[in-house]
Design a protein around this motif. Structure first.
Motif, PDB file in Angstrom:
ATOM      1  N   ARG A 147       0.827  -1.218   0.000  1.00 28.27           N
ATOM      2  CA  ARG A 147       0.000   0.000   0.000  1.00 28.27           C
ATOM      3  C   ARG A 147       0.855   1.260   0.000  1.00 28.27           C
ATOM      4  O   ARG A 147       0.698   2.131  -0.844  1.00 28.27           O
ATOM      5  N   GLY A 148       1.744   1.366   0.968  1.00 26.67           N
ATOM      6  CA  GLY A 148       2.591   2.552   1.049  1.00 26.67           C
ATOM      7  C   GLY A 148       3.555   2.644  -0.117  1.00 26.67           C
ATOM      8  O   GLY A 148       3.791   3.727  -0.667  1.00 26.67           O
ATOM      9  N   PHE A 149       4.096   1.499  -0.510  1.00 22.39           N
ATOM     10  CA  PHE A 149       5.040   1.474  -1.619  1.00 22.39           C
ATOM     11  C   PHE A 149       4.383   1.963  -2.905  1.00 22.39           C
ATOM     12  O   PHE A 149       4.970   2.744  -3.658  1.00 22.39           O
ATOM     13  N   LEU A 150       3.152   1.543  -3.158  1.00 21.47           N
ATOM     14  CA  LEU A 150       2.457   1.950  -4.383  1.00 21.47           C
ATOM     15  C   LEU A 150       2.175   3.447  -4.405  1.00 21.47           C
ATOM     16  O   LEU A 150       2.189   4.063  -5.467  1.00 21.47           O
ATOM     17  N   HIS A 151       1.942   4.035  -3.240  1.00 14.83           N
ATOM     18  CA  HIS A 151       1.765   5.493  -3.191  1.00 14.83           C
ATOM     19  C   HIS A 151       3.033   6.181  -3.703  1.00 14.83           C
ATOM     20  O   HIS A 151       2.976   7.062  -4.563  1.00 14.83           O
ATOM     21  N   ILE A 152       4.172   5.784  -3.160  1.00 21.86           N
ATOM     22  CA  ILE A 152       5.443   6.389  -3.559  1.00 21.86           C
ATOM     23  C   ILE A 152       5.723   6.106  -5.038  1.00 21.86           C
ATOM     24  O   ILE A 152       6.119   6.995  -5.788  1.00 21.86           O
ATOM     25  N   LEU A 153       5.509   4.872  -5.453  1.00 25.40           N
ATOM     26  CA  LEU A 153       5.792   4.483  -6.829  1.00 25.40           C
ATOM     27  C   LEU A 153       4.930   5.272  -7.811  1.00 25.40           C
ATOM     28  O   LEU A 153       5.440   5.785  -8.819  1.00 25.40           O
ATOM     29  N   ALA A 206       8.345  13.691   1.140  1.00 20.86           N
ATOM     30  CA  ALA A 206       8.178  13.305   2.540  1.00 20.86           C
ATOM     31  C   ALA A 206       8.107  11.781   2.686  1.00 20.86           C
ATOM     32  O   ALA A 206       8.735  11.207   3.590  1.00 20.86           O
ATOM     33  N   LEU A 207       7.369  11.128   1.797  1.00 27.72           N
ATOM     34  CA  LEU A 207       7.257   9.665   1.859  1.00 27.72           C
ATOM     35  C   LEU A 207       8.595   8.994   1.572  1.00 27.72           C
ATOM     36  O   LEU A 207       8.943   7.986   2.195  1.00 27.72           O
ATOM     37  N   LEU A 208       9.359   9.547   0.635  1.00 26.20           N
ATOM     38  CA  LEU A 208      10.682   8.987   0.339  1.00 26.20           C
ATOM     39  C   LEU A 208      11.616   9.132   1.534  1.00 26.20           C
ATOM     40  O   LEU A 208      12.410   8.235   1.809  1.00 26.20           O
ATOM     41  N   ASP A 209      11.507  10.245   2.256  1.00 24.62           N
ATOM     42  CA  ASP A 209      12.321  10.421   3.469  1.00 24.62           C
ATOM     43  C   ASP A 209      11.966   9.355   4.505  1.00 24.62           C
ATOM     44  O   ASP A 209      12.852   8.769   5.126  1.00 24.62           O
ATOM     45  N   VAL A 210      10.672   9.104   4.683  1.00 23.71           N
ATOM     46  CA  VAL A 210      10.230   8.072   5.630  1.00 23.71           C
ATOM     47  C   VAL A 210      10.774   6.713   5.195  1.00 23.71           C
ATOM     48  O   VAL A 210      11.340   5.957   5.995  1.00 23.71           O
ATOM     49  N   TRP A 211      10.612   6.395   3.905  1.00 24.23           N
ATOM     50  CA  TRP A 211      11.043   5.103   3.381  1.00 24.23           C
ATOM     51  C   TRP A 211      12.561   4.929   3.527  1.00 24.23           C
ATOM     52  O   TRP A 211      13.040   3.875   3.932  1.00 24.23           O
ATOM     53  N   LYS A 212      13.320   5.970   3.207  1.00 23.48           N
ATOM     54  CA  LYS A 212      14.786   5.886   3.328  1.00 23.48           C
ATOM     55  C   LYS A 212      15.203   5.665   4.778  1.00 23.48           C
ATOM     56  O   LYS A 212      16.115   4.878   5.056  1.00 23.48           O
ATOM     57  N   ASN A 213      14.539   6.334   5.695  1.00 23.90           N
ATOM     58  CA  ASN A 213      14.859   6.152   7.108  1.00 23.90           C
ATOM     59  C   ASN A 213      14.506   4.732   7.563  1.00 23.90           C
ATOM     60  O   ASN A 213      15.286   4.088   8.270  1.00 23.90           O
ATOM     61  N   GLN A 214      13.328   4.243   7.162  1.00 26.59           N
ATOM     62  CA  GLN A 214      12.944   2.879   7.512  1.00 26.59           C
ATOM     63  C   GLN A 214      13.945   1.875   6.951  1.00 26.59           C
ATOM     64  O   GLN A 214      14.354   0.933   7.639  1.00 26.59           O
ATOM     65  N   ASN A 215      14.355   2.082   5.712  1.00 20.37           N
ATOM     66  CA  ASN A 215      15.315   1.181   5.077  1.00 20.37           C
ATOM     67  C   ASN A 215      16.658   1.216   5.804  1.00 20.37           C
ATOM     68  O   ASN A 215      17.277   0.171   6.032  1.00 20.37           O
ATOM     69  N   ARG A 216      17.110   2.417   6.196  1.00 22.15           N
ATOM     70  CA  ARG A 216      18.371   2.553   6.933  1.00 22.15           C
ATOM     71  C   ARG A 216      18.305   1.809   8.263  1.00 22.15           C
ATOM     72  O   ARG A 216      19.222   1.050   8.609  1.00 22.15           O
ATOM     73  N   VAL A 217      17.205   1.988   8.996  1.00 22.24           N
ATOM     74  CA  VAL A 217      17.048   1.322  10.294  1.00 22.24           C
ATOM     75  C   VAL A 217      17.034  -0.195  10.116  1.00 22.24           C
ATOM     76  O   VAL A 217      17.695  -0.924  10.861  1.00 22.24           O
TER      77      VAL A 217
END
Length: 115
Positions: free
Chosen positions: A17-23, A93-104
């Motif tokens: 769901r979230g990924f498709l929004h960003i994509l 904003a969503l890409l920032d969230v995703w990048k942070n989640q991926n880093r963690v």
């Protein structure tokens, strides 16, 4: 513990769901119509159903993050979508969230690999 493969279907649906929004917001930097988006995404090796994409596009448009216009110049009318300035801000904003989640997640996997 069972050797049976876990059914990840519902978790995958949530993750998608979230990924498709960003994509969608990333793809729509260039005007596209829905079916061409589905085919482009499939060409990248990811599957998205039309009955998932079209409601998402309607929600994004309702919120002002994308805009649509009809192209009637060909035999078959097509509704093209494009990102708006609000959509660009949301995408960032969503890409920032995703990048942070991926880093963690990557750091966590690295830490636990040495245990």
């Amino acid at each position: 513990m069972s050797d049976k493969e876990p059914d990840i279907g519902s978790l995958e649906t949530e993750m998608n769901r979230g990924f498709l929004h960003i994509l969608a917001l990333a793809l729509l930097e260039k005007d596209m119509y829905g079916y061409s988006m589905v085919k482009h995404i499939e060409g990248l090796g990811y599957k998205v159903e039309e009955n998932t994409l079209y409601p998402l596009l309607r929600r994004l448009e309702k919120n002002g993050w994308i805009a649509s216009k009809w192209d009637l110049s060909e035999d078959r009318p097509r509704k093209f979508y494009a990102i708006t300035s609000g959509g660009r801000a949301l995408r960032a904003a969503l890409l920032d969230v995703w990048k942070n989640q991926n880093r963690v997640l990557e750091e966590t996997i690295k830490e636990t690999a040495h245990v």
